[in-house]
Design a protein around this motif. Structure first.
Motif, short mmCIF file in Angstrom:
data_model
loop_
_atom_site.label_atom_id
_atom_site.label_comp_id
_atom_site.label_asym_id
_atom_site.label_seq_id
_atom_site.Cartn_x
_atom_site.Cartn_y
_atom_site.Cartn_z
N ALA A 193 -9.76 1.89 -2.90
CA ALA A 193 -9.09 0.74 -3.49
C ALA A 193 -7.60 0.77 -3.19
N GLY B 46 -6.07 2.24 -0.79
CA GLY B 46 -5.83 1.97 0.63
C GLY B 46 -5.90 0.49 0.95
N LYS B 47 -6.93 -0.16 0.38
CA LYS B 47 -7.08 -1.60 0.64
C LYS B 47 -5.87 -2.36 0.11
N GLU C 171 -2.90 -1.21 -0.28
CA GLU C 171 -1.76 -0.91 0.59
C GLU C 171 -1.80 -1.78 1.84
N LEU C 172 -3.02 -1.95 2.36
CA LEU C 172 -3.17 -2.80 3.55
C LEU C 172 -2.84 -4.25 3.20
N LEU D 181 -0.90 -5.33 0.89
CA LEU D 181 0.53 -5.48 0.67
C LEU D 181 1.26 -5.78 1.97
N ASN D 182 0.73 -5.24 3.04
CA ASN D 182 1.40 -5.39 4.32
C ASN D 182 0.86 -6.54 5.15
N ALA E 120 1.60 -11.16 -4.14
CA ALA E 120 2.24 -9.84 -4.15
C ALA E 120 2.28 -9.28 -5.57
N ASN E 121 2.54 -10.15 -6.54
CA ASN E 121 2.56 -9.71 -7.93
C ASN E 121 1.21 -9.19 -8.38
N ILE F 63 -1.24 -8.16 -6.50
CA ILE F 63 -1.57 -6.91 -5.80
C ILE F 63 -0.79 -5.75 -6.41
N GLY F 64 0.48 -6.06 -6.71
CA GLY F 64 1.32 -5.01 -7.31
C GLY F 64 0.74 -4.51 -8.62
N TYR G 197 -2.29 -2.46 -7.98
CA TYR G 197 -1.83 -1.22 -7.37
C TYR G 197 -1.35 -0.24 -8.43
N ARG G 198 -0.56 -0.77 -9.38
CA ARG G 198 -0.04 0.10 -10.45
C ARG G 198 -1.17 0.61 -11.34
#
Lengths: 418, 228
Positions: A228, A230-231, A233-234, A236-237, A245-246, A248-249, A252-253
């Motif tokens: 999860a 890794g996905k 992180e991918l 995000l880019n 982005a929010n 995903i952020g 991610y957190r």
């Protein structure tokens, strides 16, 4: 209170009641027996007098102190032997006493005489006294006997019980051995042993299941989290807008937090399972100093000053990694929950490791923080397992940990000598 | 740079491949010891990324084979097992680095690059981007030949950014990179913020462009197309 003392007290209590009732019964029985015997004795006396009278010229002259003789008409009906109580003057005692009086009529040489005599009664006070004295003597003997013998006997009877207690006390999950007891002749103990044996088997299997579960969980969950993360992180880019982005952020957190919780729980499980083996003598002073050095930069940024009183070459016996975790978590905590600017006081000697820091006033009881996932500020990024890890390490080594909040300072004191 | 990734988790393997190829690392993958042996015997790689738990055995058994056949190759172990024993054993057998799952892809990349620089390039590699020069060997960074006065952490941070240019680096990834595994409870992002702030200040003051930008709520990014 010891079981044997309880038994003894109960037994003695019951004995007192039995002795009381027994005493009363004996009292009445004795009294009536004495009256009966006295009556008979008086009758025999009268009979003797009557026989004597037959040999005398004038039967009436036999009359004396306690003997009353009355001549009745010959045709009057014979008076049968009878006893009655009377009050009469008692010479030797010089007072009126309750006396027993017996009367009977006799035919002496064709003449009808009524004879009566009396004697002092045995006083019921005397009987009571005798009965009470006897009873008390017996009771005292019983008391001594019971207290002495019960102690000896109980030692013998309760021996298997004490053995079982010792066994239970040394029961340890790590050994993975269920409780097995030697068989005894006491049925109750057999029942208890059987129950404890089954319970320990059950406990061990439950423990194993929980242990395996937490081990598997912490291990198996790593891979999906890694996937999860890794996905994300991918993602995000990849070309995304701000809103995405929010989101995903946030994901991610959350994922990061999950990692930390799982890692800390795995560490706690390892500590609880006592998987860190191989204690060694560690120079605790230099470990603490090194650790402080590592955090210098962070502390500098938070404008935290350190007051340290570290006695050189303090040695402790501990697994190296555990010692590192202990100090690391302590400092970590002190920095994380500090004010800015703030200060940390660190004291280490052979007896105690004390670390205190300025910080926000705790909302509840500080000892609550020692529990898992309890933290002062629910919204903080911290997951609330640091203190649990510290406490677990202390517990393993028999150190006592004390957490207080005094003078606006959080203070953790670890007694290094147990 | 060409690497061999031995990892049985397909999804994870895809993540790594995807990320690494996007930063120009060529990635070959396989998911078991048997296939891995074939590849190790036939091809040559700059690095081998090795998972310990594989369906047909422990990845640790492959270390010897890699050492024999890939003289120039680095070995980086990735393992879900956060066990000190495994780590020590792996490193003793000849692995060059050890990364515990879950890890950040940027971190993996940074570690691979660091190994590559150290072993293949003899540490003499200097990373250059426009006006910025970073020399990992002597830990010096300069802007237009002017030496920057950076702390160790700031230098590590700059190197991390330079290795992962144009990648969003999460704050947690940065925390882990700078402070390592054991301090993972130290979730205070203020520290990261402070470091980044200082680093940016120093770079800008030396006359470089402000390449490091904030990605709101997530982390930071070294933006190569930053404007003057």
């Amino acid at each position: 209170m010891k079981l044997i003392n309880q038994f003894t007290i109960w037994y003695l209590g019951i004995s007192i009641i039995v002795f009381l009732i027994g005493g009363i019964l004996i009292f009445y029985k004795m009294e009536s027996e004495i009256d009966f015997e006295q009556g008979q004795e008086l009758e025999r006396q009268l009979d003797r007098y009557a026989r004597k009278m037959e040999t005398l010229e004038n039967p009436g002259s036999l009359q004396k102190d306690r003997l009353e003789i009355t001549e009745l008409p010959a045709d009057q009906a014979m008076v049968r032997f009878h006893i009655s109580d009377t009050l009469a003057w008692h010479e030797p005692l010089e007072q009126v006493e309750r006396q027993v009086k017996a009367g009977k009529s006799y035919l002496v040489n064709g003449r009808h005489f009524y004879m009566s005599t009396y004697n002092i009664m045995i006083e019921s006070d005397d009987i009571t006294e005798t009965v009470v004295q006897t009873m008390v003597a017996i009771f005292l003997m019983l008391l001594v006997f019971i207290v002495v013998t019960s102690r000896l006997v109980s030692k013998r009877i309760l021996q298997p019980f004490h053995q079982s207690l010792d066994k239970i006390r040394t029961f340890n999950f790590k050994d993975n051995q269920p409780l097995v007891f030697e068989s005894t002749r006491t049925e109750e103990f057999e029942k208890l042993h059987d129950f404890l044996n089954k319970m320990s088997v059950r406990l061990l299997s439950d423990y194993k299941i929980v242990k395996e579960f937490s081990e598997n969980l912490s291990h198996e969950i790593q891979t999906p989290i890694a996937v999860a993360s890794g996905k994300l992180e991918l993602l995000l880019n990849s070309p995304i807008d701000k809103q995405q982005a929010n989101w995903i952020g946030a994901a991610y957190r959350a994922n990061e937090k999950m990692t930390k919780i799982v890692n800390s729980l795995a560490t706690l499980a390892k500590l609880e399972n006592q998987e860190f083996e191989g204690t060694q003598s560690i120079n605790f002073s230099s470990l603490v100093t090194d650790c402080l050095h590592e955090y210098e930069e962070l502390m500098g940024m938070k404008k935290i000053t350190v007051h340290q009183r570290i006695k050189p070459s303090v040695k402790i016996d501990m697994h190296a990694h555990m010692a590192e975790m202990l100090v690391d978590n302590l400092l970590n905590n002190a920095i994380k929950h500090n004010t800015s600017p703030g200060q940390i006081c660190l004291e280490l000697n052979n007896k105690v490791l004390k670390i205190s820091n300025k910080g926000a006033r705790p909302t509840g009881n500080v000892t609550e923080y020692l529990k898992r996932f309890k933290k002062g500020n629910p919204s903080s990024e911290s997951i609330g397992l640091g203190l649990s890890i510290i406490q677990q390490i202390c517990r393993i080594h028999g150190y006592t940990l004390e957490y207080t909040f005094i003078n606006e300072e959080h203070q953790i004191t670890i007694q290094l000598q147990n | 740079m060409k690497i061999l990734l031995i990892e049985d988790q397909l999804e994870l393997s895809e993540n790594i491949t995807e990320f690494l190829s996007s930063v120009g690392v060529f990635c070959e993958t396989c998911d078991n010891c048997f296939d891995a042996q074939d590849k190790i015997l036939v091809n040559s790689y700059d690095s081998v990324v090795l998972d310990i738990m594989l369906p047909d055995g422990s990845g640790l058994n492959l270390i010897d084979l890699i050492k024999k056949n890939q003289a120039n190759s680095n070995i980086l172990i990735i393992s879900a097992k956060n066990s000190l024993g495994d780590k020590i054993e792996g490193l003793e057998l000849g692995a060059d680095d050890y990364l515990t799952k879950p890890f950040h892809l940027a971190e993996l990349h940074a570690r691979l690059k660091a190994l590559y620089r150290r072993n293949q390039l003899g540490g003499s590699d200097v990373l250059t981007f426009n006006e910025i020069q970073v020399n990992p060997e002597n830990l010096q960074a300069s802007i237009n030949q002017t030496l920057l006065d950076l702390t160790k952490k700031e230098f590590d941070l700059l190197l991390f950014f330079m290795t992962n240019k144009d990648r969003v680096l999460g704050r947690q990834a940065i925390v882990q990179h700078l402070w390592g595994d054991y301090t993972d409870d130290l979730a205070n992002f203020d520290f990261v913020y402070q470091h980044i702030k200082n680093l940016r200040k120093k770079i800008c003051r030396a006359g470089a462009r402000d390449y490091i930008e904030t990605v709101y709520g997530i982390g930071y990014k070294f933006n190569t197309s930053a404007e003057k």
